[in-house]
Design a protein around this motif. Structure first.
Motif, mmCIF file in Angstrom:
data_model
loop_
_atom_site.group_PDB
_atom_site.id
_atom_site.type_symbol
_atom_site.label_atom_id
_atom_site.label_comp_id
_atom_site.label_asym_id
_atom_site.label_seq_id
_atom_site.Cartn_x
_atom_site.Cartn_y
_atom_site.Cartn_z
ATOM 1 N N ALA A 241 0.825 -1.207 0.000
ATOM 2 C CA ALA A 241 0.000 0.000 0.000
ATOM 3 C C ALA A 241 0.860 1.258 0.000
ATOM 4 O O ALA A 241 0.510 2.260 -0.638
ATOM 5 C CB ALA A 241 -0.921 -0.020 1.220
ATOM 6 N N ARG A 242 1.990 1.203 0.703
ATOM 7 C CA ARG A 242 2.843 2.389 0.826
ATOM 8 C C ARG A 242 3.624 2.705 -0.450
ATOM 9 O O ARG A 242 4.178 3.795 -0.573
ATOM 10 C CB ARG A 242 3.804 2.212 2.004
ATOM 11 N N VAL A 243 3.691 1.777 -1.397
ATOM 12 C CA VAL A 243 4.282 2.122 -2.695
ATOM 13 C C VAL A 243 3.217 2.553 -3.696
ATOM 14 O O VAL A 243 3.512 2.760 -4.869
ATOM 15 C CB VAL A 243 5.146 0.977 -3.291
ATOM 16 N N GLY A 244 1.977 2.682 -3.221
ATOM 17 C CA GLY A 244 0.938 3.264 -4.064
ATOM 18 C C GLY A 244 -0.083 2.309 -4.629
ATOM 19 O O GLY A 244 -0.928 2.731 -5.422
ATOM 20 N N PRO A 463 7.062 0.791 7.142
ATOM 21 C CA PRO A 463 6.171 1.139 6.029
ATOM 22 C C PRO A 463 5.914 2.620 5.803
ATOM 23 O O PRO A 463 5.960 3.072 4.642
ATOM 24 C CB PRO A 463 4.890 0.362 6.358
ATOM 25 N N PRO A 464 5.639 3.450 6.840
ATOM 26 C CA PRO A 464 5.445 4.879 6.531
ATOM 27 C C PRO A 464 6.667 5.513 5.882
ATOM 28 O O PRO A 464 6.541 6.431 5.064
ATOM 29 C CB PRO A 464 5.160 5.499 7.905
ATOM 30 N N HIS A 465 7.855 5.023 6.239
ATOM 31 C CA HIS A 465 9.076 5.584 5.664
ATOM 32 C C HIS A 465 9.296 5.108 4.230
ATOM 33 O O HIS A 465 10.027 5.756 3.472
ATOM 34 C CB HIS A 465 10.274 5.234 6.545
ATOM 35 N N ILE A 466 8.664 3.990 3.846
ATOM 36 C CA ILE A 466 8.688 3.591 2.430
ATOM 37 C C ILE A 466 7.994 4.659 1.602
ATOM 38 O O ILE A 466 8.487 5.085 0.544
ATOM 39 C CB ILE A 466 8.019 2.221 2.234
#
Length: 476
Positions: A241-244, A463-466
């Protein structure tokens, strides 16, 4: 480098080189010298007409003109525009002797060779404007020889200038057929060896956002995992999800679903099997694949290695291959693969660590295991994960990912990497660029997370930092 570069990879490597301290000006000068040497070899003291476009390909042409002048020649330079788009190209243009700007009254003359520096690999569609007009101006004059810079202008479209020879840089490019490009000369560039490795340039292949997009247009991903372990599939889903990736479905046996803490952005698929995938869970997953229209899949995180689980995993992988769904095979699912072989017809990525790789392939060369003559050369990757990720692709593709933070050796970061790759596949990226970008993102994200958490970093902190790493790279 042993592989034929996809056209979009050229900008990636240029950006990586710049990040490593190699200026565009230096690269342009090297390209110009190689181009001038080939032109002089082909016609000696003959008349040379250099056609320069508005971009860096045109800059190579101006650099070649300067080199030919230093050799005692007097090349004629005709530019398509009044100014160059980039500073480096303009700096070479400013140092050239009189440059003509093409118009409909420009006379062609009788050159012994035309050096085509109008367009490079950045072309999107058919040549347009004055560049197209120049190509149409050249063609009926039937010059004795045409030398192309990197690729013939317009190659791949209905309007292109076929060449008798092509000087291409660092590596041959895909789609270079002899009838179109003539003799191919591969000229080296002054790049550090690390230029071909995963780096900031890889974000250039990330699919751009569409302001008119609707929900689901950035991909629907299926993650199959869990059973004895429920955290791994959740971590993978958070990374995807964190890569879009828009819609991330996570299918797990029901007891694993009930134990897990579910982020709002993940979609649970609660299988009727209790503690392991098994026959019942497998049938439900196959039904999901048939009904939901997934753009990519990830199988393996937290599955366990019981015999009926590995048998079920292999059947799911085979169904994904038949459905044409690009797939990441991670962790326990690697144990379902037949020794020394890649699943027939499957596009995607396998992410074994060193022990898993040896168990699966023993001493086989990963590039040979995935070899195929009839598929997209960017469609299969084996990445041996570790302190240095080693990426093996088709047709000689190989690179590494280095850097990051030592604390990223903690449990769960492999699940995050698999989720990143799968999330990028779901958005339409091919396996090779998706894996390159994901490996680099994970290392940048690890460094960012370590600044905040230091030695206490947990994989769940990453994940948020990804997303922040992706935002920083796309903003540059």
């Amino acid at each position: 480098m042993g592989w034929k570069l996809d056209w979009s990879e050229v900008a990636v490597l240029d950006a990586n080189a710049e990040a490593l301290g190699v200026s565009t000006t230096k690269l342009m000068g090297a390209a110009g010298r190689s181009l001038a040497a080939k032109a002089a070899e082909m016609v000696g003291d003959g008349d040379i007409l250099i056609l320069a476009g508005p971009g860096n390909n045109g800059g190579d042409g101006f650099a070649a003109a300067l080199e030919l002048q230093s050799m005692g020649g007097k090349p004629r330079v005709v530019a398509s525009h009044n100014l160059q788009k980039e500073e480096a190209a303009q700096s070479y243009r400013d140092r050239c002797d009189a440059v003509e700007v093409w118009n409909s009254d420009t006379e062609f003359g009788s050159p012994d060779i035309v050096v085509d520096c109008l367009l490079g690999v950045g072309l999107d569609g058919e040549p347009r404007g004055s560049v197209a007009d120049i190509i149409r101006w050249v063609m009926p004059n039937n010059p004795p020889l045409v030398l192309a810079c990197d690729i013939p202008s317009g190659l791949g479209s209905t309007l292109f200038l076929a060449a008798d020879a092509t000087v291409t840089f660092h590596s041959e490019k895909s789609g270079m057929n002899f009838a179109d490009v003539g003799q191919v000369v591969v000229a080296p560039l002054p790049w550090p060896a690390e230029t071909i490795d995963c780096g900031p340039g890889d974000v250039l292949r990330y699919p751009p956002l569409d302001p008119t997009a609707h929900k689901g247009q950035r991909g629907r991903l299926l993650i199959v995992g869990g059973g004895p372990y429920h955290g791994a599939p959740i971590l993978a889903g958070r990374a995807a999800a964190r890569v879009g990736c828009d819609l991330v479905h996570v299918a797990m046996p029901r007891n694993a679903v009930d134990r897990a803490t579910w982020p709002d952005h993940l979609i649970p698929e609660r299988l009727r099997s209790e503690d392991k995938l098994g026959e019942v869970g497998k049938d439900e997953v196959l039904k999901l694949i048939e009904e939901r229209g997934f753009d990519a899949a990830l199988i393996g995180p937290g599955l366990g290695r019981e015999e009926d689980t590995t048998e079920a995993s292999l059947e799911i992988i085979q169904q994904l291959a038949e459905a044409g769904i690009p797939t990441v095979i991670d962790a326990d699912a690697i144990y379902s693969l037949d020794e020394g072989t890649w699943p027939e017809g499957l596009s995607g990525v396998a992410t074994p660590h060193e022990r898993e790789l040896r168990m699966w392939l023993w001493d086989e060369d990963p590039s040979e295991v995935i070899a195929s003559d009839d598929i997209d050369p960017e469609s299969r990757v084996i990445v041996r994960t570790g302190s240095i990720d080693q990426l093996h692709g088709l047709e000689g593709r190989y690179c590494q990912a280095t850097g990051g933070h030592p604390r990223m050796a903690t449990g769960g970061t492999g699940d995050l990497l698999a989720g990143c790759i799968a999330g990028l596949l779901a958005q339409g990226m091919a396996a090779w660029p998706a894996t390159r970008l994901a490996c680099h993102l994970m290392r940048v994200a690890g460094e960012m997370t370590a600044i905040e958490f230091g030695p206490g970093l947990l994989s769940s902190d990453v994940p948020p930092h990804i997303a922040k790493a992706l935002a920083a790279l796309t903003a540059d």
